[in-house]
Scaffold this motif. Structure first.
Motif, mmCIF file in Angstrom:
data_model
loop_
_atom_site.group_PDB
_atom_site.id
_atom_site.type_symbol
_atom_site.label_atom_id
_atom_site.label_comp_id
_atom_site.label_asym_id
_atom_site.label_seq_id
_atom_site.Cartn_x
_atom_site.Cartn_y
_atom_site.Cartn_z
ATOM 1 N N GLY A 293 0.802 -1.313 -0.068
ATOM 2 C CA GLY A 293 0.068 0.009 0.172
ATOM 3 C C GLY A 293 0.816 1.328 0.215
ATOM 4 N N PHE A 294 2.189 1.396 -0.593
ATOM 5 C CA PHE A 294 2.682 2.553 -0.444
ATOM 6 C C PHE A 294 3.140 2.750 -1.807
ATOM 7 N N SER A 309 -7.209 -1.080 3.842
ATOM 8 C CA SER A 309 -6.179 -0.777 4.827
ATOM 9 C C SER A 309 -5.071 0.446 4.439
ATOM 10 N N SER A 310 -4.954 0.777 3.125
ATOM 11 C CA SER A 310 -4.178 1.873 2.720
ATOM 12 C C SER A 310 -4.783 2.528 1.469
ATOM 13 N N GLU A 312 -2.609 5.089 0.520
ATOM 14 C CA GLU A 312 -1.469 6.026 -0.072
ATOM 15 C C GLU A 312 -1.313 6.252 -1.484
ATOM 16 N N SER A 328 -4.184 -3.786 -0.839
ATOM 17 C CA SER A 328 -4.691 -3.133 0.406
ATOM 18 C C SER A 328 -6.089 -3.375 0.506
#
Length: 339
Positions: A293-294, A309-310, A312, A328
């Motif tokens: 998720g980055f 959950s993300s 980003e 995510s």
């Protein structure tokens, strides 16, 4: 230049430095010679054509944002690693490689920190820590850096000359090398354990740890910090490489239907399975790199309900339009997916 239709921009490799027998640093510039913008500790996601199949991998930047004309990653050969082996065997100066914009939150700016820094790494995990150290020293930040690096032997120390140069040049940089095998009296022979951790860091107060390396190493450092009463709000580990447990899916028996009409695919996803895993298993061509998720590579648009959950790299407008990061996201209803 990066286009709206593709998140990738071709970078030109201008230099290759063989650090060890199984690791090399690759330095890149942009085709139009524009500057790189990133934070120390971030990573690049590359698109690599291996035998006609596109693969995506994220590698931490080992260069410093204080020298933005170029950017560099350091890659270590992985046993059975499809992309790392290909790049180490083939990538040379003059070759182009598509990459996404730098991403990641394992940075000084995105985490709580103090002026007393412990940069702890093992193996190729040295790369983001090296980026941080070089940026801090180049920009003359008022910090003290204790750089603790673990490897098997002197021959396995990545960027050994750079580490020695920083240790010699800067009064606020101190280096500890912990090697399993060494004849060098300046090194510590052995493994990082509780007695050695306490000897190296007798006083935890006001200290910040940034750690990167194989998952077992980071888990060990985290356990040592906790057992020594370290303030865990000041403990930060790199997390863009998923740990093995993150890839395990428990089947709940609650399933949803997923349609990817662009590719004529219809399949079932368990409520505990990531949408990315389900798309890949169904043969839907979706980019995946960091898987945590980055990086934003696995972005897709969904109609239906998901738990994320993300978010980003997603803008408020994209979220409103239904975009999610598939690595995510978990389904909580039937879905229609557009890549």
């Amino acid at each position: 230049m990066q286009t709206e239709s593709s998140p990738f921009e071709p970078l030109i490799c201008i230099n290759r430095i063989d650090e060890t027998a199984d690791a090399a640093t690759f330095e890149f510039k942009k085709i139009d010679d524009s500057l790189f913008e990133y934070k120390a500790g971030q990573f690049l996601t590359f698109e690599v054509d291996v035998a006609g199949e596109l693969e995506y991998r994220a590698y931490s930047l080992s260069s410093t944002p204080s020298k933005p004309q170029t950017a560099a990653v350091t890659i270590k050969r992985v046993a059975g690693g499809k992309v790392s082996n290909y790049l180490l065997d083939n990538l040379q100066a003059g070759f182009a490689l598509p990459a996404m914009a730098p991403a990641g939150e394992f940075t000084l700016e995105d985490n709580q920190s103090t002026t007393e820094l412990l940069l702890m790494s093992a193996g190729s995990g040295i790369t983001p820590c090296m980026s941080m150290a070089r940026w801090l020293l180049d920009t003359q930040q008022q910090v003290n850096i204790h750089f603790i690096y673990s490897a098997r032997s002197e021959a396995d120390v990545i960027m050994a000359d750079t580490l020695d140069a920083l240790n010699e040049q800067y009064d606020n940089f101190s280096l500890t090398r912990i090697l399993e095998q060494t004849d060098n009296p300046n090194d510590i022979q052995g493994m990082l354990d509780a007695p050695l951790f306490e000897k190296l860091i007798p006083d935890n107060r006001g200290r910040t740890i940034f750690t990167c390396g194989p998952a077992p190493y980071m888990q060990a450092v985290e356990h040592l910090a906790e057992s020594m009463g370290f303030d865990m709000a000041l403990f930060h580990k790199e997390s863009f490489v998923p740990e093995a447990a993150d890839n395990e899916t428990s089947e709940s028996g609650v399933n949803y239907q997923v349609a990817a009409p662009q590719y004529g695919k219809n399949f079932v996803v368990d409520e505990n399975q990531s949408l990315l895993d389900a798309l890949e298993a169904a043969g839907v061509p979706i980019i995946s790199a960091c898987r945590t998720g980055f990086c934003g590579a696995c972005k897709c648009k969904v109609t239906g309900e998901v738990q994320s959950s993300s978010q980003e790299t997603l803008t408020a407008e994209q979220i409103e339009q239904g975009y999610v990061l598939s690595c995510s996201a978990k389904a909580s209803s039937d879905l229609v997916v557009e890549i």
